[in-house]
Design an enzyme around this catalytic site. Structure first.
Site, mmCIF file in Angstrom:
data_model
loop_
_atom_site.group_PDB
_atom_site.id
_atom_site.type_symbol
_atom_site.label_atom_id
_atom_site.label_comp_id
_atom_site.label_asym_id
_atom_site.label_seq_id
_atom_site.Cartn_x
_atom_site.Cartn_y
_atom_site.Cartn_z
ATOM 1 N N HIS A 1 -9.880 9.093 5.520
ATOM 2 C CA HIS A 1 -9.709 10.490 5.120
ATOM 3 C C HIS A 1 -11.069 10.980 4.645
ATOM 4 O O HIS A 1 -11.582 10.519 3.622
ATOM 5 C CB HIS A 1 -8.659 10.611 4.007
ATOM 6 C CG HIS A 1 -7.268 10.333 4.472
ATOM 7 N ND1 HIS A 1 -6.362 9.600 3.747
ATOM 8 C CD2 HIS A 1 -6.620 10.697 5.608
ATOM 9 C CE1 HIS A 1 -5.213 9.523 4.414
ATOM 10 N NE2 HIS A 1 -5.353 10.175 5.555
ATOM 11 N N GLU B 1 -12.611 11.900 1.030
ATOM 12 C CA GLU B 1 -12.590 10.907 -0.053
ATOM 13 C C GLU B 1 -13.954 10.217 -0.152
ATOM 14 O O GLU B 1 -14.101 9.015 0.098
ATOM 15 C CB GLU B 1 -11.417 9.935 0.189
ATOM 16 C CG GLU B 1 -10.086 10.717 0.188
ATOM 17 C CD GLU B 1 -8.861 9.965 0.734
ATOM 18 O OE1 GLU B 1 -8.972 8.746 1.002
ATOM 19 O OE2 GLU B 1 -7.808 10.593 0.864
ATOM 20 N N ARG C 1 -9.537 16.533 5.637
ATOM 21 C CA ARG C 1 -8.951 15.196 5.529
ATOM 22 C C ARG C 1 -8.795 14.499 6.873
ATOM 23 O O ARG C 1 -9.019 13.290 6.991
ATOM 24 C CB ARG C 1 -7.583 15.353 4.863
ATOM 25 C CG ARG C 1 -6.621 14.178 4.941
ATOM 26 C CD ARG C 1 -5.321 14.566 4.247
ATOM 27 N NE ARG C 1 -4.221 13.659 4.480
ATOM 28 C CZ ARG C 1 -3.951 12.602 3.707
ATOM 29 N NH1 ARG C 1 -4.711 12.308 2.676
ATOM 30 N NH2 ARG C 1 -2.912 11.837 3.969
ATOM 31 N N ASN D 1 -4.072 8.510 8.871
ATOM 32 C CA ASN D 1 -3.257 7.501 8.204
ATOM 33 C C ASN D 1 -1.760 7.811 8.280
ATOM 34 O O ASN D 1 -0.976 7.355 7.465
ATOM 35 C CB ASN D 1 -3.676 7.313 6.744
ATOM 36 C CG ASN D 1 -3.359 5.915 6.227
ATOM 37 O OD1 ASN D 1 -3.373 4.959 7.005
ATOM 38 N ND2 ASN D 1 -3.062 5.796 4.947
ATOM 39 N N HIS E 1 -9.240 4.366 -0.132
ATOM 40 C CA HIS E 1 -8.934 5.791 -0.212
ATOM 41 C C HIS E 1 -9.295 6.276 -1.611
ATOM 42 O O HIS E 1 -9.603 5.497 -2.490
ATOM 43 C CB HIS E 1 -7.418 6.015 -0.022
ATOM 44 C CG HIS E 1 -6.928 5.761 1.359
ATOM 45 N ND1 HIS E 1 -6.697 6.768 2.261
ATOM 46 C CD2 HIS E 1 -6.625 4.607 2.003
ATOM 47 C CE1 HIS E 1 -6.251 6.243 3.398
ATOM 48 N NE2 HIS E 1 -6.200 4.940 3.270
ATOM 49 N N SER E 2 -9.242 7.598 -1.795
ATOM 50 C CA SER E 2 -9.269 8.122 -3.170
ATOM 51 C C SER E 2 -8.394 9.373 -3.194
ATOM 52 O O SER E 2 -8.183 9.986 -2.155
ATOM 53 C CB SER E 2 -10.708 8.451 -3.607
ATOM 54 O OG SER E 2 -11.153 9.690 -3.084
ATOM 55 N N TYR E 3 -7.900 9.883 -4.308
ATOM 56 C CA TYR E 3 -8.052 9.337 -5.630
ATOM 57 C C TYR E 3 -6.669 8.950 -6.153
ATOM 58 O O TYR E 3 -5.671 9.260 -5.513
ATOM 59 C CB TYR E 3 -8.695 10.389 -6.546
ATOM 60 C CG TYR E 3 -7.929 11.683 -6.625
ATOM 61 C CD1 TYR E 3 -8.112 12.686 -5.650
ATOM 62 C CD2 TYR E 3 -7.006 11.947 -7.634
ATOM 63 C CE1 TYR E 3 -7.405 13.886 -5.686
ATOM 64 C CE2 TYR E 3 -6.296 13.142 -7.685
ATOM 65 C CZ TYR E 3 -6.510 14.094 -6.711
ATOM 66 O OH TYR E 3 -5.807 15.290 -6.743
ATOM 67 N N GLU F 1 -6.537 3.114 -3.834
ATOM 68 C CA GLU F 1 -6.910 4.498 -4.134
ATOM 69 C C GLU F 1 -7.875 4.405 -5.312
ATOM 70 O O GLU F 1 -7.497 3.977 -6.394
ATOM 71 C CB GLU F 1 -5.681 5.334 -4.527
ATOM 72 C CG GLU F 1 -4.688 5.590 -3.398
ATOM 73 C CD GLU F 1 -5.022 6.841 -2.579
ATOM 74 O OE1 GLU F 1 -6.027 7.510 -2.890
ATOM 75 O OE2 GLU F 1 -4.280 7.135 -1.621
#
Lengths: 417, 213
Positions: free
Chosen positions: A180, A183, A238, A255, A307-309, A381
């Site tokens: 993504h 991120e 994203r 994803n 990933h985040s967050y 994350e």
């Protein structure tokens, strides 16, 4: 007065040494009040055996006189000045100290210079700069190779760093970041982790033992089209950048595009949605390239994705809310990894299945990898929990990368054994 | 009758995010903002014909001074079916919040004395930077977002302020400061970034009022 001078200092002839250092040397600043005092200093200057080094020579009463005095002569010169009532102050107590500090400063500056002309892991970079650093790592370390596993929709290469010290198709670990694109802390952390692993091999016990037994494949920018778009047009992008037939909207959530419960709950069938699953599983070349690579390799033991967050450490499943067969082991390993993460800065990660922890989400990568025989499938994350969200300040990159690395190590250690 | 919920699971986390948003709306200002440090405990009660009620125990920290924490108990009631009604939130805060009287007054005077109305964009910027003089504006955007989050949350949403896209000060004849915001809210369940226009009025003694566009 002149005779006195000569008498005092002639005794020092024998004591003057050929010094290679400046230990104990002092620099005095002398303030002369009149011509008489200036003449005294000029006489002093003429006594070569004292090895006085005048930085500012005595010339006129109004001007200060700066002189470096070798250690052996310091006390005598001071005694002389005091007996003559000539005022002075100490500019430098010990010249060697000053020189040592200066040398240290220069070394550090040169180090900074070297590291600033190479990659600054503590700030955000463009795709070009990241790719250049991948080349740099591959050229600097013999066991690091940059390979291309495919191309993005807009024809950008998908570069993977292969860490391998030998063997033939050794059991391997997969790590990807930036699927993504918004991120940003994930691509940045992946670069730091790549450099950490490369530079630790041979010196760090764990990394050395890991790479002596297993290979590591690291994809730092899994969605390069999206990443470039976050730099040029929309920081919050994203998805991929693929054109969707019949829609004005662009991009698929990579994803939600994996072949694991594809099209089920937790993914949208509306092309304009940020969680659009795409027309079919693996429709996105960014996803298909990874699937093909992993299938062809055939010997992956772990699949880890960043990933985040939200600060979460998750394992399958997302597409269904039932527990995986290896629930107990994955939960326990997840908790151990979260504990390691917390040990560094106190950052807490929640552990659990995707479906329990964040939401039900179909078509996710770790569900696919798990259902395809890769038991150790985890999704991280990273920081933070919403204060900055996707816009994590650059000064948090290194702390995030370092704590994440501890969590990854815990998992890799378990996988290795 | 109330069911214990794992704090690490999303239903409790969503209710907590809503409670914190509401608290920010009630208690936030240009010099003070709270964020969730830990969700200690969560329970849920399903009330027939009414809705779902969550009982939460929260520990919150001052974003500008992480060592300062307060405890909070919250009751969040999501109304059954009704799409137009905001959840009911009851909060009790234990512990002292730092006084921001000085900082508030300073900010108020600074903005009042500006010749040109303040305008700013992209707070934080792409790299997460917030210029220090805009941090109070950022925190006021959090207050406004807290209101939006409270008004628009359901059990299937989890909102966070992603970015202040645009802020414009509007000079007024009365003593309030007025800021017209365009905020981007990140909705975690759908992953959408939703722009929202919201106007906030603030006064050091009288506090905040929000008008949603």
């Amino acid at each position: 007065a002149n005779m006195k001078l000569i008498l005092i200092f002639s005794a020092l002839i024998g004591a003057s040494l050929c010094l290679e250092t400046f230990v104990g040397h002092q620099v005095l600043r002398i303030k002369t009040k009149n011509e008489e005092e200036v003449k005294q200093l000029q006489l002093l200057e003429s006594l070569e055996h004292l090895q006085l080094d005048f930085w500012i020579n005595p010339s006129a009463p109004a001007l200060p006189v700066d002189v470096r005095i070798p250690a052996a002569s310091v006390q005598s010169v001071k005694a002389f000045l005091e007996s003559q009532g000539i005022q002075y102050s100490i500019l430098i107590e010990d010249l060697q100290d000053v020189l040592d500090k200066e040398r240290q400063d220069m070394i550090e500056s040169a180090q900074r210079q070297r590291s600033s002309s190479s990659f600054d892991f503590g700030s955000y970079h463009t795709l070009e700069d990241i790719n250049a650093e991948l080349d740099h790592l591959a050229s600097e370390y013999s066991f690091v190779e940059k390979i291309q596993i495919g191309e993005s929709y807009e024809k950008r290469p998908l570069y993977v760093l292969k860490f391998s010290t030998g063997g033939s198709n050794r059991p391997a670990i997969w790590l990807d970041a930036g699927i993504h694109s918004r991120e940003w802390v994930t691509q940045a952390s992946a670069l730091w982790i790549a450099n950490k692993i490369a530079s630790d091999y041979g010196t760090d016990e764990f990394v050395t033992s890991l790479l002596d037994k297993m290979d590591l494949f690291l994809l730092p920018v899994a969605n390069p089209d999206g990443f470039v778009y976050t730099h040029t047009s929309n920081r919050m992008w994203r998805k991929t950048r693929s054109k969707i037939p019949g829609s004005v909207c662009v991009g698929v959530d990579p994803n939600r595009n994996w072949d694991a419960g594809f099209g089920g709950p937790g993914a949208s069938n509306w092309p304009c949605s940020d969680s659009y699953h795409g027309p079919s599983a693996n429709s996105e070349v960014e996803v298909k390239s990874v699937v093909d690579f992993i299938k062809n390799h055939g010997n992956f033991k772990a699949f880890l994705t960043l990933h985040s967050y939200s600060q979460l450490l998750m394992y399958p499943y997302g597409y269904k809310c039932t527990r995986p067969d290896d629930y107990a082991e994955l939960e326990s390993l997840g908790r151990a990894a979260a504990s390691s993460i917390r040990s560094l800065y106190g950052t807490t990660f929640q552990v659990g299945t995707i479906c329990n922890t964040i939401y039900q989400a179909s078509g996710g990568s770790i569900d696919w990898s798990y259902d395809n025989g890769i038991k150790y499938s985890f999704a991280f994350e990273l920081r933070d929990t919403g204060r900055y969200g996707f816009l994590l300040p650059a000064n948090q990159i290194l702390p995030a990368a370092k704590e994440t690395w501890l969590g990854l190590k815990k998992i890799m250690e378990h996988v290795k054994n | 009758r109330a069911m214990e919920l794992p704090p690490g699971h999303f239903p409790a986390a969503r209710a907590a995010a809503l409670a914190v948003g509401y608290l920010r709306y009630l208690r936030g200002g240009p010099g003070c903002a709270l964020q969730l440090r830990e969700l200690r405990r969560a329970r849920r009660q399903d009330i027939d014909d009414v809705g779902h009620k969550y009982y939460l125990e929260l520990e919150l920290e001052d974003v500008l001074d992480k060592d300062r924490t307060v405890s909070c108990t919250a009751e969040v009631l999501y109304h059954l079916g009704s799409k137009s009604s905001a959840p009911d939130v009851q909060l009790t805060v234990q512990g002292e919040l730092r006084s921001t009287e000085e900082a508030d007054k300073e900010f108020y005077n600074r903005i009042r004395s500006l010749e040109k109305e303040l305008v700013a964009e992209n707070i934080p910027d792409s790299h997460g930077n917030v210029p220090p003089e805009l941090e109070p504006i950022h925190l006021l955007a959090w207050v406004a977002s807290g209101y939006l989050i409270w008004q628009n949350s359901t059990e299937n949403t989890n909102f966070h302020l992603a970015q202040v896209k645009h802020v414009k000060q509007v000079k007024r004849n009365d003593e309030d400061l007025q800021f017209d915001f365009v905020v981007l809210l990140h909705e975690m369940v759908s992953q959408e970034l939703l722009p929202w226009e919201v106007t906030l009025l603030w006064h050091p003694q009288r506090g905040t009022r929000v008008a949603q566009s």
